[in-house]
Design an enzyme around this catalytic site. Structure first.
Site, short mmCIF file in Angstrom:
data_model
loop_
_atom_site.label_atom_id
_atom_site.label_comp_id
_atom_site.label_asym_id
_atom_site.label_seq_id
_atom_site.Cartn_x
_atom_site.Cartn_y
_atom_site.Cartn_z
N ILE A 441 0.82 -1.22 0.00
CA ILE A 441 0.00 0.00 0.00
C ILE A 441 0.85 1.27 0.00
O ILE A 441 0.35 2.37 -0.14
CB ILE A 441 -1.01 -0.05 1.17
CG1 ILE A 441 -1.80 -1.34 1.12
CG2 ILE A 441 -1.97 1.12 1.15
CD1 ILE A 441 -2.49 -1.64 -0.21
N ASP A 499 4.31 12.25 7.50
CA ASP A 499 2.89 12.00 7.69
C ASP A 499 2.21 12.15 6.34
O ASP A 499 2.67 12.94 5.52
CB ASP A 499 2.33 13.05 8.68
CG ASP A 499 0.83 13.01 8.77
OD1 ASP A 499 0.34 12.31 9.66
OD2 ASP A 499 0.14 13.66 7.96
N TYR A 522 -7.19 10.14 20.47
CA TYR A 522 -7.73 9.18 21.44
C TYR A 522 -6.64 8.91 22.47
O TYR A 522 -5.46 8.96 22.15
CB TYR A 522 -8.16 7.87 20.78
CG TYR A 522 -7.07 7.10 20.09
CD1 TYR A 522 -6.27 6.20 20.79
CD2 TYR A 522 -6.83 7.27 18.73
CE1 TYR A 522 -5.26 5.50 20.15
CE2 TYR A 522 -5.82 6.57 18.08
CZ TYR A 522 -5.04 5.69 18.80
OH TYR A 522 -4.04 5.01 18.16
N HIS A 652 -7.07 3.56 -2.28
CA HIS A 652 -6.93 2.69 -1.11
C HIS A 652 -7.83 3.17 0.03
O HIS A 652 -7.94 4.36 0.29
CB HIS A 652 -5.46 2.68 -0.66
CG HIS A 652 -5.28 2.15 0.72
ND1 HIS A 652 -5.51 0.83 1.04
CD2 HIS A 652 -4.92 2.76 1.88
CE1 HIS A 652 -5.29 0.66 2.33
NE2 HIS A 652 -4.94 1.81 2.85
N CYS A 654 -8.84 2.26 4.19
CA CYS A 654 -8.65 1.44 5.39
C CYS A 654 -9.50 1.99 6.52
O CYS A 654 -10.05 3.07 6.43
CB CYS A 654 -7.18 1.41 5.78
SG CYS A 654 -6.45 3.03 5.90
N GLU A 674 -8.93 -2.48 3.12
CA GLU A 674 -8.60 -3.24 4.33
C GLU A 674 -9.63 -4.34 4.48
O GLU A 674 -10.83 -4.10 4.43
CB GLU A 674 -8.66 -2.29 5.54
CG GLU A 674 -8.56 -3.03 6.86
CD GLU A 674 -8.52 -2.09 8.06
OE1 GLU A 674 -8.17 -0.92 7.90
OE2 GLU A 674 -8.83 -2.56 9.16
N HIS A 702 -1.39 -3.89 11.56
CA HIS A 702 -1.22 -3.31 12.89
C HIS A 702 -0.57 -4.31 13.84
O HIS A 702 -0.24 -3.98 14.96
CB HIS A 702 -2.57 -2.88 13.47
CG HIS A 702 -3.20 -1.79 12.67
ND1 HIS A 702 -2.66 -0.54 12.58
CD2 HIS A 702 -4.31 -1.78 11.90
CE1 HIS A 702 -3.41 0.21 11.80
NE2 HIS A 702 -4.41 -0.52 11.37
#
Ligand code: GLN
Ligand code: ZN
Length: 762
Positions: A441, A499, A522, A652, A654, A674, A702
């Site tokens: 990706i 980023d 978060y 893409h 996800c 994903e 992940h």
């Protein structure tokens, strides 16, 4: 008298103190006493700041070490047995539920985390089961109210409302048949008890957030408001006066459900939806107050005082000054803490901005103007008007060439030259790919070495030439590895990117960056979104050099890698002086130039990532949502349709359940999605008649876990059972930047080998 009110203040600290201490606590470097000391300090600072600014209604219980929704779950004992069985302290249970806990004798995964409406904040989803037994585990809101009081500051505690708490939660694995809202009657006595304790501590009023009022709600949930608030009104003990707060949207469609409720007042978001004033004011009973959310809690721009005051005056005219409150539109949690430390910002631009601390003054000034007349704050109003006018007429915000280009976008520009079938033939000839083509990706492991070198370059410790050389070495290594392992479409690995939005923002005209503009995403993860200040254009190619270099090292196709217009927009603070659509179009045109330049440089596979399309979807179905989908799709197509048929456009997606219809509308030649954790064949079936090609993620990026070749073969097998094998690509779920090299090597080797088995089979 018109009072001023703040719905919540960022708790992370101006220097990210909360993150630093929380992570140190997790690492065992500081103890709980130190963590609590920092928490207490931050609360004290925030209250003092608001008092000093002259805010009349100051919130408490807006603080949290992780997530305020999770805190309420804990207070009300919405804690699954898999967490409670360890008898951890409140704070450790909080962290276990928020992020999972694995240490000697304890092994429990985190609860699900989901996006807080259309913001970039994520909350920990309350999970209910048949065995959930509500009770008051702690009295956090009381404690924090008393803490402020001891500091000499009277506050208004904030709590998420019972209806939203249930509706935003979900049934736990063991109770799939449970509808959380059915627990309302069991929850209410405990909730009321909590409020009674808050009243007993001396709080005259509370803010109860019911943000679901801006969603499309089923009838039983609408009806729950009456049940809940009548129960509270008739409770045997004295409760504080209740203000119900809604934000981020239009509450009108649910007005019938809350009209006449026995509460003291309502808060609405008039930054987002000023048009709702008339109707929401008309729905009030003669005693109820209206909190007018007019200082933007979601963006970084200075409020336009004159414009804001007009709305407040309209509210006053309808219901009288004594029933009107001037407020932030939502909690200020979604804005950076303060502008004071931004010493590198261009002063001209800095003058247009307002972060949480500055917004305190704004509510106070507007409330003063509404109470004593504009004369009482004449200097502030004049300075504000000058700033607003300067921004509107600045050459930074207005680039006639960009405006002109957006004006002259044609229908042809958002359409590829030929239909997919024709393009496919050209691409087959041009790219010569096997069946079950494999690709990744984009990013490869962002090693410590990469970060060190980037830092050195930023600090001027190595020259641009040295840094460039380092990046070229990294690219060469990534290309060599991909050739060895046998991937079909290669990537350069994105080592030069910090980023996926910032990298492009730094190369586009129209963006600025802060040094400390962090916002909680978060837990201890904060983001520092770029700010779009002006018309966006691309002064020079942004990625061509790296892609071209990478292509020069291999005879296999090299995939160019860009972040799409909507994702660049969504992961920045957008302008509020032109529409999101216009900003997406400007970004799309800049990216279109980049796509065309890549093609001209011999890059014939180009991927434009749009993972954020889903999250920008307006909260309600209807015209606004349809408009959004239309411009999101058109922006993607505008950026990618300038190429020849033989050039293959990828996209893409996800961590987002994007509607298959929206994915199809992009008309990308190949879309990677994903999929490894989804395991839902129904989802794939939705694509079975879609002619364009799809790559389904076969492993979770992940996780360091390496799925075996057999496991990956089985995954492919289950997909080809329901999806045409001629159209299938094989790839990971997303980029590999967070992985380590040894994991990546094993994962990709097994993936490529599994694809080869299928290539031979068919
Ligand atoms: N190309 C990006 C990467 O591989 C995509 C990241 C994303 O979709 N979030 O890192
Ligand atoms: Zn991704």
């Amino acid at each position: 008298m018109v009072l001023s009110s703040v719905l919540g203040f960022p708790r992370i600290g101006a220097q990210r103190e909360l993150k630093k201490t929380t992570e140190a606590y997790w690492a065992g470097k500081v103890d709980i006493a130190e963590l609590e000391r920092v928490g207490k300090d931050l609360r004290a600072q925030n209250w003092a700041k608001q008092q000093a600014a002259g805010v009349d209604i100051i919130p408490s219980n807006d603080f949290s070490y992780y997530d305020h929704i999770l805190d309420l779950s804990l207070s009300l004992n919405i804690v699954a047995e898999r967490y409670s069985k360890y008898n951890l302290s409140t704070i450790d249970t909080t962290f276990a539920m928020g992020r999972g806990l694995q240490r000697e004798g304890v092994d429990v995964p985190a609860n699900e985390m989901v996006k807080w409406f259309d913001s970039n904040y994520h909350y920990v989803r309350p999970t209910f089961s048949h065995s959930t037994a509500f009770k008051l585990n702690n009295t956090k809101a009381v404690d924090e109210y008393l803490e402020a009081k001891a500091q000499g500051i009277e506050t208004r505690p904030v709590l998420i409302g019972p209806v939203s708490l249930l509706f935003l939660g979900k049934a736990d694995k063991d109770s799939q048949d449970l509808e959380p809202i059915s627990l309302l009657e069991k929850l209410l006595p405990i909730y009321a008890d909590y409020l009674a304790k808050i009243a007993a501590a001396g709080a005259a009023s509370v803010q109860i957030d019911e943000p679901i009022l801006v969603l499309d709600l089923p009838e039983n949930v609408q009806a729950a408001f009456k049940t809940a608030y009548e129960f509270l009104a008739n409770y045997q003990a004295t409760l504080p006066k209740i203000t119900i707060a809604s934000y981020f949207g239009d509450a009108r469609p649910n007005l019938a459900a809350i009209k006449g409720l026995p509460v003291a007042g309502f808060h609405y978001d008039f930054v987002r939806v000023p048009e709702q004033l008339e109707e929401v004011a008309a729905a009030l009973t003669p005693e109820q107050t209206l909190s007018v959310g007019i200082v933007d809690g979601r963006n970084v721009w200075k409020a336009d005082f004159a414009k804001a005051l007009k709305i407040v005056e309209a509210a006053k005219a309808k219901i009288g000054a004594d029933r009107v409150v001037v407020a932030t539109s939502s909690s200020l949690l979604h804005t950076p803490v303060t502008l004071e430390n931004e010493i590198k910002l261009n002063p001209e631009i800095k003058d247009w901005l307002s972060f949480a601390t500055q917004k305190l003054d704004e509510v106070v000034i507007i409330a003063k103007a509404a109470t004593h007349g504009v004369e009482s704050v004449a200097a502030e109003f004049a300075a504000n008007a000058a700033s607003i006018a300067a921004r509107a007429s600045s050459s930074i915000t207005n680039d006639p060439a960009v405006r002109q280009r957006v004006e002259s976008i044609t229908a042809d520009q958002i359409k590829r030259k030929s239909a997919f079938a024709t393009r496919l033939e050209e691409q087959k000839k041009n790219l010569n790919l096997p069946s079950f083509p494999t690709t990744t990706i984009g990013s490869f492991p962002q090693t410590k070495e990469i970060r060190i070198n980037r830092n050195k370059f930023t600090k001027g410790e190595i020259t641009a030439a040295e840094y460039e050389k380092f990046i070229e070495q990294e690219i060469a290594e990534v290309v060599k590895f991909q050739e060895e392992v046998g991937l079909d479409v290669l990537v350069h690995g994105e080592p030069e990117r910090n980023d996926m939005v910032q990298y492009f923002g730094e190369r586009l005209k129209g963006f600025v960056f802060t040094q400390n503009g962090w916002v909680q995403s978060y837990g201890s993860r904060y983001v520092r979104p770029p700010i779009i200040v002006g018309d966006v254009s691309r002064p020079a190619p942004m990625t061509v050099k790296e892609s071209k270099f990478a292509q020069s090292l291999t005879s296999k196709p090299m995939k160019g890698m860009l972040t799409g217009p909507v994702t660049c927009l969504r992961w920045s603070f957008p302008r509020n002086d032109i529409s999101p659509k216009q900003q997406a179009q400007q970004l799309a045109l800049a990216l279109r130039d980049e796509v065309n330049d890549l093609e001209a440089a011999g890059i014939y596979v180009i991927q434009v990532d749009e993972p954020a399309i889903r999250e920008g979807l307006p909260l309600r179905a209807g015209a606004e949502r349809d408009d959004y989908v239309k411009y999101a799709v058109e922006s993607f197509r505008l950026s990618t349709s300038g190429v020849e048929d033989k050039t293959q456009i990828h996209s893409h997606f996800c961590y987002s359940d994007l509607d298959p219809a929206h994915i199809k509308a992009l008309d990308a030649d190949v879309v990677s999605i994903e999929f490894s954790k989804k395991d839902d064949n129904k989802y794939i079936e939705e694509f079975s008649n879609y002619p364009n090609h799809i790559g389904l993620g076969v492993f979770d990026i992940h996780s360091p876990r390496v799925p075996s070749q057999e496991e990956l073969e089985a995954k492919i097998q289950s997909i080809v059972g329901v999806y045409p094998k001629e159209n299938l690509w094989v790839n990971p779920d997303c980029g590999l930047k967070t992985r380590k090299w040894d994991e990546t090597k094993k994962q990709l080797t097994n993936m490529v080998n599994a694809a080869k088995i299928y290539r031979e089979k068919y």
